[in-house]
Design a protein around this motif. Structure first.
Motif, PDB file in Angstrom:
ATOM      1  N   THR A 124       0.721  -1.485  -0.355  1.00  0.00           N
ATOM      2  CA  THR A 124       0.123  -0.191   0.220  1.00  0.00           C
ATOM      3  C   THR A 124       0.895   1.064   0.222  1.00  0.00           C
ATOM      4  O   THR A 124       0.879   2.288  -0.842  1.00  0.00           O
ATOM      5  CB  THR A 124      -0.967  -0.016   1.328  1.00  0.00           C
TER       6      THR A 124
ATOM      7  N   ASP B 103       2.681   1.566  -3.103  1.00  0.00           N
ATOM      8  CA  ASP B 103       1.809   2.013  -4.346  1.00  0.00           C
ATOM      9  C   ASP B 103       1.427   3.544  -4.040  1.00  0.00           C
ATOM     10  O   ASP B 103       1.270   3.965  -5.397  1.00  0.00           O
ATOM     11  CB  ASP B 103       0.565   1.361  -4.617  1.00  0.00           C
ATOM     12  N   SER B 104       0.684   4.048  -2.974  1.00  0.00           N
ATOM     13  CA  SER B 104       0.828   5.648  -2.567  1.00  0.00           C
ATOM     14  C   SER B 104       1.609   5.827  -3.150  1.00  0.00           C
ATOM     15  O   SER B 104       1.523   7.287  -3.462  1.00  0.00           O
ATOM     16  CB  SER B 104       0.446   5.918  -1.519  1.00  0.00           C
TER      17      SER B 104
ATOM     18  N   THR C  44      -3.979   5.417  -0.150  1.00  0.00           N
ATOM     19  CA  THR C  44      -5.249   4.554  -0.241  1.00  0.00           C
ATOM     20  C   THR C  44      -4.762   3.050  -0.732  1.00  0.00           C
ATOM     21  O   THR C  44      -4.401   2.631  -1.074  1.00  0.00           O
ATOM     22  CB  THR C  44      -5.690   4.800  -2.082  1.00  0.00           C
TER      23      THR C  44
ATOM     24  N   SER D 255      -5.987   0.021  -2.243  1.00  0.00           N
ATOM     25  CA  SER D 255      -6.875   0.125  -3.095  1.00  0.00           C
ATOM     26  C   SER D 255      -6.895  -1.529  -2.949  1.00  0.00           C
ATOM     27  O   SER D 255      -6.826  -2.746  -2.176  1.00  0.00           O
ATOM     28  CB  SER D 255      -5.423  -0.877  -4.443  1.00  0.00           C
TER      29      SER D 255
END
Length: 418
Positions: free
Chosen positions: A45, A48-49, A378, A380
């Protein structure tokens, strides 16, 4: 088919009852699953952020911009030869004009000098440690400068070296704490007064190193009146933006050729300038992210391994406790496959429960980071399903042997067991 769904539903209920009846034992067994899923999903996470924030920066700054100066952002040839880069000549106005006139794929070219550690005063208010960007025309086009109040510097102010300035959001708040309109007032720095013509929108620091909130922008020629823009202590850089639809790589070769001619670099000699792109940072970060990803997977894998043994232990104990019940079920016609499915679904349910707890912790931390530290995180749907999928796989691996043992019990022996 209906019988299978009934077995699955009953197994899920039994797993939840196991959680309720044996709270401590189940909690300790699920802890490994929770920590493992938390480690894996938290890292996925955050990465990815970070990638999303980096991509946002690249979209804002433009992946089609070249930054040219003395210093390369990354080592050239495996070694960062700072002693050679330091001796390189600074970028000049003539370099910028040569690129403007001779590179057809260039939409804009501008020169920028970063003047650090400025002290700004406005009557009794003072801010220190401010970075000033002394720029030529089109800097706002290349960096997408947005104005919250007032306007940006005009071409006439740029070319004439007027003492005009645009303030960053934090600089404005420090000099005008009451929130008064600063347009038309003057601030002092570098021993001179500058007329405030605009305030920039709050944007935060970007990948190229610009922190416009804590900076000011003023004309390059104005800075040239007060500081030696060509000294070794100052390092102007050239920023070149490609035309829409043009190849950045082709523009890079064109810019390199023009600058070599302008600086009279002989054939065979190394460039006395460095051409940098944001993609260099992005590629290096991808390598770092990949390493972090592997480390998180290893840590999470060990946690999941411990958790799998814990779930297997619960299932062996559960099979032992229900031995008579299993014997009765088989005596009245229950198939071995049904018994296997029952215990396997129960193991999967326990693992998914532990995984959900880990995902919920990640979600709570994401909210805290987003609203507490202004770092948008976020969770996902992809990472959510990855966590659930890993939990289910661990459940299958951990519960298969106990479930198989339960399905192979002899009904007579099982009924007679104590």
């Amino acid at each position: 088919m209906n019988g299978t769904f009934q077995i699955i539903g009953r197994s899920i209920v039994q797993a939840l009852q196991e959680l309720r009846v044996n709270k401590l034992r189940t909690f300790l067994s699920l802890l490994g699953i929770t920590i493992g899923i938390f480690c894996i999903i938290a890292v996925l996470t955050v990465l990815d952020s970070m990638k999303a924030n980096i991509q946002k920066d690249m979209d804002t700054l433009g992946s089609d911009v070249l930054y040219i100066g003395r210093w390369p952002w990354m080592d050239e040839g495996g070694e960062y030869k700072w002693w050679e880069y330091w001796r390189r000549p600074s970028m000049t106005v003539s370099d910028m004009k040569a690129v403007e006139s001779q590179v057809p794929d260039a939409a804009f070219a501008t020169l920028c000098l970063s003047v650090g550690n400025l002290n700004l005063k406005q009557y009794d208010a003072e801010v220190s440690g401010i970075n000033g960007y002394a720029v030529m025309n089109y800097f706002d086009k290349i960096q997408n400068i947005e104005i919250a109040n007032g306007r940006y510097l005009s071409f006439a102010e740029m070319d004439g070296g007027n003492n005009s300035v645009v303030l960053g959001d934090e600089v404005y708040k420090g000099l005008f704490p009451g929130g008064t309109d600063p347009i038309g007032t003057s601030v002092s720095f570098l021993g001179h007064k500058f007329n405030v013509v605009g305030i920039m929108k709050k944007v935060g620091q970007n990948m190229a190193g610009f922190d416009f909130d804590n900076s000011i922008i003023f004309p390059y020629y104005a800075a040239a009146n007060f500081v030696d823009v060509r000294s070794f202590n100052n390092d102007p850089f050239l920023a070149v933006k490609a035309r829409s639809g043009s190849s950045v790589d082709e523009m890079k070769y064109e810019v390199e050729g023009v600058l070599r001619r302008e600086r009279k670099v002989r054939p065979g000699q190394a460039n006395n300038f460095a051409i940098n792109q944001l993609s260099q940072i992005s590629e290096r970060l991808d390598l770092v992210f990949g390493t972090i990803d592997v480390i998180a997977m290893i840590i999470g894998g060990f946690s999941l391994l411990v958790g799998a043994f814990g779930i297997a232990n619960i299932m062996f104990v559960t099979v032992k406790e229900r031995t008579k019940v299993i014997g009765l079920k088989k005596a009245i016609g229950a198939r071995s496959r049904s018994i296997l499915t029952e215990f396997l679904v129960e193991a999967i349910t326990l693992c998914i429960t532990g995984g959900l707890v880990g995902i919920i912790i990640v979600l709570l931390l994401s909210v805290a980071l987003t609203y507490g530290l202004d770092f948008h995180v976020t969770l996902s749907a992809k990472n959510f399903f990855i966590g659930i999928g890993i939990s289910a796989v661990v459940g299958v691996l951990a519960g298969f042997i106990p479930a198989r043992n339960a399905s192979r019990l002899d009904p007579v022996v099982a009924i007679r067991s104590n």
